[in-house]
Write an enzyme that holds these catalytic residues in place. Structure first.
Site, short mmCIF file in Angstrom:
data_model
loop_
_atom_site.label_atom_id
_atom_site.label_comp_id
_atom_site.label_asym_id
_atom_site.label_seq_id
_atom_site.Cartn_x
_atom_site.Cartn_y
_atom_site.Cartn_z
N ASP A 8 3.99 82.37 51.91
CA ASP A 8 4.02 81.00 51.40
C ASP A 8 5.47 80.62 51.17
O ASP A 8 6.33 81.47 50.90
CB ASP A 8 3.23 80.87 50.10
CG ASP A 8 2.90 79.41 49.77
OD1 ASP A 8 2.96 78.56 50.67
OD2 ASP A 8 2.59 79.13 48.60
N GLY A 9 5.74 79.34 51.27
CA GLY A 9 7.05 78.80 50.99
C GLY A 9 6.90 77.57 50.13
O GLY A 9 5.86 76.90 50.17
N GLU A 46 8.35 77.90 54.51
CA GLU A 46 7.13 78.45 55.11
C GLU A 46 7.47 79.31 56.33
O GLU A 46 6.96 80.42 56.48
CB GLU A 46 6.18 77.32 55.53
CG GLU A 46 5.62 76.49 54.39
CD GLU A 46 4.48 77.14 53.63
OE1 GLU A 46 4.14 78.31 53.90
OE2 GLU A 46 3.92 76.47 52.75
N ASP A 69 -0.80 79.18 54.43
CA ASP A 69 -1.39 77.87 54.15
C ASP A 69 -0.58 76.75 54.81
O ASP A 69 -0.79 75.58 54.54
CB ASP A 69 -1.53 77.64 52.65
CG ASP A 69 -0.21 77.61 51.91
OD1 ASP A 69 0.85 77.60 52.55
OD2 ASP A 69 -0.24 77.60 50.67
N HIS A 119 -3.49 76.94 47.25
CA HIS A 119 -3.91 76.71 45.87
C HIS A 119 -5.44 76.76 45.73
O HIS A 119 -6.04 76.02 44.96
CB HIS A 119 -3.37 75.38 45.35
CG HIS A 119 -1.90 75.25 45.57
ND1 HIS A 119 -0.98 75.91 44.81
CD2 HIS A 119 -1.19 74.54 46.51
CE1 HIS A 119 0.24 75.62 45.24
NE2 HIS A 119 0.13 74.80 46.27
N ASP A 129 2.50 82.11 46.50
CA ASP A 129 2.95 80.86 45.91
C ASP A 129 3.70 81.12 44.61
O ASP A 129 4.77 80.54 44.36
CB ASP A 129 1.78 79.91 45.68
CG ASP A 129 2.22 78.58 45.11
OD1 ASP A 129 2.98 77.87 45.80
OD2 ASP A 129 1.82 78.25 43.97
#
Length: 151
Positions: A8-9, A46, A69, A119, A129
């Site tokens: 994740d970024g 990301e 994501d 999320h 995250d």
């Protein structure tokens, strides 16, 4: 060797300070990676997360399932767009430095991308995250050397 990776970024502002988070899983082994940057974008973080994760693998030829994501990343690969961009020299595409970096390491492994909702209930994606946001908020930020205002 089978590896599961979550990435994740995050950017606090877009552009703004940002960070990435990575969780690598292989059998009983787990490794978490993160780093924060002074000025970057969400998409750069990301894609950086994916590059860093694949670069962390010690052996070529790994079977990797990579969960992200980011539709920016997963669809670019799964739809084959990035390979067309490469043929056109990434003309008018954002983040060409990172896409070139990605393709170099991607080709060393057998990677399957899986998009997951951010999320949501994916525990390891949520952990990524947390790592990314913590890195972006840390006092240990470095420059994103490839960032340009056009990104």
């Amino acid at each position: 060797m089978d590896i599961t990776i979550y990435t994740d970024g995050s950017a606090l502002g877009n552009p703004g300070a940002g960070g990435y988070g990575v969780v690598l899983l292989s059998g009983p082994h787990r490794k978490e990676l993160s780093q924060g940057y002074t000025l970057t974008t969400n998409n750069r973080m990301e894609l950086t997360a994916v590059c860093v994760a694949l670069e962390a693998l010690k052996f070529d030829g790994c079977n990797v399932t990579l969960y992200s994501d980011s539709k920016y990343v997963t669809e670019a690969v799964n739809q084959g767009w990035v390979f067309g961009w490469e043929k056109n020299g990434f003309l008018k595409k954002k983040n060409p430095d990172l896409w070139r970096r990605f393709l170099r390491v991607y080709r060393r492994h057998h990677v399957r991308f899986v998009w997951v909702k951010g999320h949501a209930s994916t525990v390891e994606n949520n952990r990524c995250d947390q790592l990314a946001v913590a890195a972006a908020n840390s006092g240990n930020l470095i420059a994103d050397e490839g960032y340009t205002p056009e990104d």
